[in-house]
Design a protein around this motif. Structure first.
Motif, PDB file in Angstrom:
ATOM      1  N   ILE A   1      40.261  43.188  34.478  1.00  0.00           N
ATOM      2  CA  ILE A   1      40.608  44.581  34.772  1.00  0.00           C
ATOM      3  C   ILE A   1      41.760  45.055  33.897  1.00  0.00           C
ATOM      4  N   LYS A   2      42.713  44.189  33.631  1.00  0.00           N
ATOM      5  CA  LYS A   2      43.781  44.537  32.686  1.00  0.00           C
ATOM      6  C   LYS A   2      43.184  44.902  31.336  1.00  0.00           C
ATOM      7  N   GLN A   3      42.234  44.084  30.890  1.00  0.00           N
ATOM      8  CA  GLN A   3      41.610  44.309  29.590  1.00  0.00           C
ATOM      9  C   GLN A   3      40.825  45.616  29.587  1.00  0.00           C
ATOM     10  N   PHE A   4      40.069  45.869  30.668  1.00  0.00           N
ATOM     11  CA  PHE A   4      39.309  47.120  30.738  1.00  0.00           C
ATOM     12  C   PHE A   4      40.247  48.317  30.732  1.00  0.00           C
ATOM     13  N   HIS A   5      41.344  48.217  31.451  1.00  0.00           N
ATOM     14  CA  HIS A   5      42.306  49.314  31.505  1.00  0.00           C
ATOM     15  C   HIS A   5      42.880  49.622  30.122  1.00  0.00           C
ATOM     16  N   GLU A   6      43.111  48.593  29.335  1.00  0.00           N
ATOM     17  CA  GLU A   6      43.618  48.801  27.975  1.00  0.00           C
ATOM     18  C   GLU A   6      42.570  49.483  27.092  1.00  0.00           C
ATOM     19  N   ILE A   7      41.294  49.147  27.312  1.00  0.00           N
ATOM     20  CA  ILE A   7      40.208  49.741  26.517  1.00  0.00           C
ATOM     21  C   ILE A   7      39.986  51.199  26.898  1.00  0.00           C
ATOM     22  N   LEU A   8      39.990  51.469  28.214  1.00  0.00           N
ATOM     23  CA  LEU A   8      39.643  52.807  28.692  1.00  0.00           C
ATOM     24  C   LEU A   8      40.603  53.211  29.830  1.00  0.00           C
ATOM     25  N   PRO A   9      41.838  53.531  29.492  1.00  0.00           N
ATOM     26  CA  PRO A   9      42.858  53.806  30.519  1.00  0.00           C
ATOM     27  C   PRO A   9      42.601  55.052  31.353  1.00  0.00           C
ATOM     28  N   SER A  10      41.693  55.919  30.907  1.00  0.00           N
ATOM     29  CA  SER A  10      41.424  57.145  31.662  1.00  0.00           C
ATOM     30  C   SER A  10      40.533  56.893  32.876  1.00  0.00           C
ATOM     31  N   VAL A  11      39.898  55.730  32.946  1.00  0.00           N
ATOM     32  CA  VAL A  11      39.022  55.410  34.079  1.00  0.00           C
ATOM     33  C   VAL A  11      39.814  54.660  35.142  1.00  0.00           C
ATOM     34  N   SER A  12      39.669  55.063  36.379  1.00  0.00           N
ATOM     35  CA  SER A  12      40.367  54.398  37.477  1.00  0.00           C
ATOM     36  C   SER A  12      39.887  52.961  37.618  1.00  0.00           C
ATOM     37  N   THR A  13      40.818  52.074  37.972  1.00  0.00           N
ATOM     38  CA  THR A  13      40.479  50.658  38.109  1.00  0.00           C
ATOM     39  C   THR A  13      40.991  50.115  39.434  1.00  0.00           C
ATOM     40  N   GLY A  14      40.369  49.016  39.866  1.00  0.00           N
ATOM     41  CA  GLY A  14      40.773  48.377  41.108  1.00  0.00           C
ATOM     42  C   GLY A  14      40.725  46.869  40.990  1.00  0.00           C
ATOM     43  N   VAL A  15      41.570  46.210  41.769  1.00  0.00           N
ATOM     44  CA  VAL A  15      41.519  44.756  41.864  1.00  0.00           C
ATOM     45  C   VAL A  15      40.923  44.386  43.219  1.00  0.00           C
TER      46      VAL A  15
ATOM     47  N   ILE B   1      34.848  54.306  39.104  1.00  0.00           N
ATOM     48  CA  ILE B   1      35.926  53.337  39.280  1.00  0.00           C
ATOM     49  C   ILE B   1      35.384  51.972  38.865  1.00  0.00           C
ATOM     50  N   VAL B   2      36.186  51.191  38.152  1.00  0.00           N
ATOM     51  CA  VAL B   2      35.790  49.849  37.725  1.00  0.00           C
ATOM     52  C   VAL B   2      36.723  48.837  38.381  1.00  0.00           C
ATOM     53  N   GLN B   3      36.142  47.797  39.002  1.00  0.00           N
ATOM     54  CA  GLN B   3      36.944  46.809  39.706  1.00  0.00           C
ATOM     55  C   GLN B   3      36.416  45.401  39.436  1.00  0.00           C
ATOM     56  N   SER B   4      37.231  44.394  39.800  1.00  0.00           N
ATOM     57  CA  SER B   4      36.805  43.004  39.647  1.00  0.00           C
ATOM     58  C   SER B   4      37.747  42.086  40.408  1.00  0.00           C
ATOM     59  N   PHE B   5      37.224  40.908  40.776  1.00  0.00           N
ATOM     60  CA  PHE B   5      38.080  39.844  41.295  1.00  0.00           C
ATOM     61  C   PHE B   5      38.872  39.196  40.160  1.00  0.00           C
ATOM     62  N   ASN B   6      38.393  39.359  38.942  1.00  0.00           N
ATOM     63  CA  ASN B   6      39.073  38.803  37.773  1.00  0.00           C
ATOM     64  C   ASN B   6      40.103  39.827  37.298  1.00  0.00           C
ATOM     65  N   TRP B   7      41.348  39.629  37.665  1.00  0.00           N
ATOM     66  CA  TRP B   7      42.388  40.620  37.402  1.00  0.00           C
ATOM     67  C   TRP B   7      42.673  40.757  35.913  1.00  0.00           C
ATOM     68  N   GLU B   8      42.555  39.678  35.162  1.00  0.00           N
ATOM     69  CA  GLU B   8      42.764  39.758  33.715  1.00  0.00           C
ATOM     70  C   GLU B   8      41.702  40.636  33.065  1.00  0.00           C
TER      71      GLU B   8
END
Length: 363
Positions: A183-197, A174-181
């Motif tokens: 995480i948006k960018q990471f999700h666009e790069i690798l949408p198959s990996v779970s993300t958190g804010v 799971i990839v997370q960050s306080f920087n929500w933008e």
């Protein structure tokens, strides 16, 4: 036949009586009946230097489900694991991570600040952590201060893909960050990996996580992971209503662990995994003492504490309420004497006192 039936009924009555006298206690029997995912914060950072292989090894030893780590980038583009933007607090060096090369950081001692028994511990890379722990434990990756490191989202994605850890089969990443933008960018790069804010107090609207925020998170994240103080039953319920999970941070005492579990959180990020996977008892406190022994209190002092706890364990088994409280008060008195005489670290003292106080309250 009547004799057999009579013996059977007698046995049933006996079992029920024992269950009433000595109920099975589970500190984490939530209202939903589930146990939260146990996430070791920066590794088992209460008992090993944070963001080091030693701390991650301890997370496995202490039966955590995941460990959390912080990723930042050196001057020459290497992904290393450290929480602060400088090396000052957790190594024997000085300077900003972004201004130092990997080799300069690699030469630093990242263990002695915590305890001399960890002297020589080095700052690991993200790649080293992924290689060492892939398939052994879940990994919660925090992109730390990504605004300082342009391109870090792609670099983290590349490290995962290089190891075939960017597929839908890898729910243990799971990839997370306080920087929500970010995480948006990471999700666009690798949408198959779970993300958190991650959510701090400063990111709320007048101290509340709003439904508008949760609706936005839904579009690119799977987890809303706030500071534990931002949660209450209503907020946990609203997070779940938005089809998000929540792993609050950072729990260091039993009272918060129990409260969050009763609210039905999905996971708990903690410096002490033992608070999640062992119930409040003298045996649990004894285990904590043994983990501090030799580092944050001497064997002599540890032995004195364990003598009390061994007695308490026996009284707990027999349900002797007054004796449990009496001996736990004696334990607290001894603990305070060790603190006054400088025989125990502040960290060990605070954790043991919190746990002992909780146990007394429980009885």
């Amino acid at each position: 036949m009547k004799k057999i039936r009579s013996k059977f009924l007698t046995a049933v009555v006996l079992i029920i009586g024992i269950a009433v006298m000595f109920p099975v206690t589970n500190a984490f029997a939530s209202t939903s009946g589930s146990t939260p995912v146990n996430v070791a914060h920066r590794g088992a950072s209460g008992q090993a230097p944070e963001n080091t292989l030693a701390a991650f090894d301890k997370a496995i030893e202490f039966n955590a489900d995941y460990f959390e780590l912080d990723v930042q980038m050196t001057k020459d583009g290497k992904l290393i694991l450290m929480h602060d933007t400088t090396v000052d607090r957790t190594t024997d060096g000085t300077g900003a991570i972004k201004d130092l090369t990997f080799e300069e950081i690699r030469r630093l001692d990242a263990g002695s600040w915590f305890d001399q028994s960890f002297a020589g511990e080095t700052v690991p890379t993200l790649g080293e952590a992924l290689d060492r722990y892939k398939g052994k434990i879940g990994i919660l990756i925090e992109l730390k201060n990504p605004e300082l490191y342009p391109g870090i989202e792609q670099k983290v994605a590349d490290e995962l893909l290089k190891r075939n850890m960017g597929t839908t089969d890898n729910s243990d990443i799971i990839v997370q960050s306080f920087n929500w933008e970010s995480i948006k960018q990471f999700h666009e790069i690798l949408p198959s990996v779970s993300t958190g804010v991650l959510i701090s107090n400063a990111q709320t609207i007048e101290g509340k996580i709003t439904n508008e925020q949760l609706t936005s998170f839904q579009t690119y994240a799977d987890y809303a992971n706030p500071n534990k103080g931002l949660l209450d039953q209503d907020t946990v319920d609203r997070i779940h209503q938005h089809k998000l999970k929540t792993w609050p941070y950072t729990v260091t005492d039993r009272e918060w662990a129990v409260r969050l579990t009763e609210w039905g959180v999905d996971g708990i990020i903690t410096d002490y995994p033992i608070l999640i996977n062992m119930p409040a008892s003298a045996t649990t406190i004894k285990t904590l003492v043994e983990r501090f022994e030799g580092k944050e209190l001497s064997s002599t002092e540890a032995h004195s504490l364990k003598v009390h706890l061994t007695a308490v364990s026996q009284y707990e088994e027999k349900g002797l309420h007054e004796k449990v409280i009496k001996h736990m008060n004696g334990f607290n008195t001894l603990l305070n004497q060790q603190k006054e005489n400088g025989l125990i670290s502040d960290r060990a003292f605070n954790v043991l006192l919190d746990e002992a106080t909780f146990l007394i309250g429980k009885w």
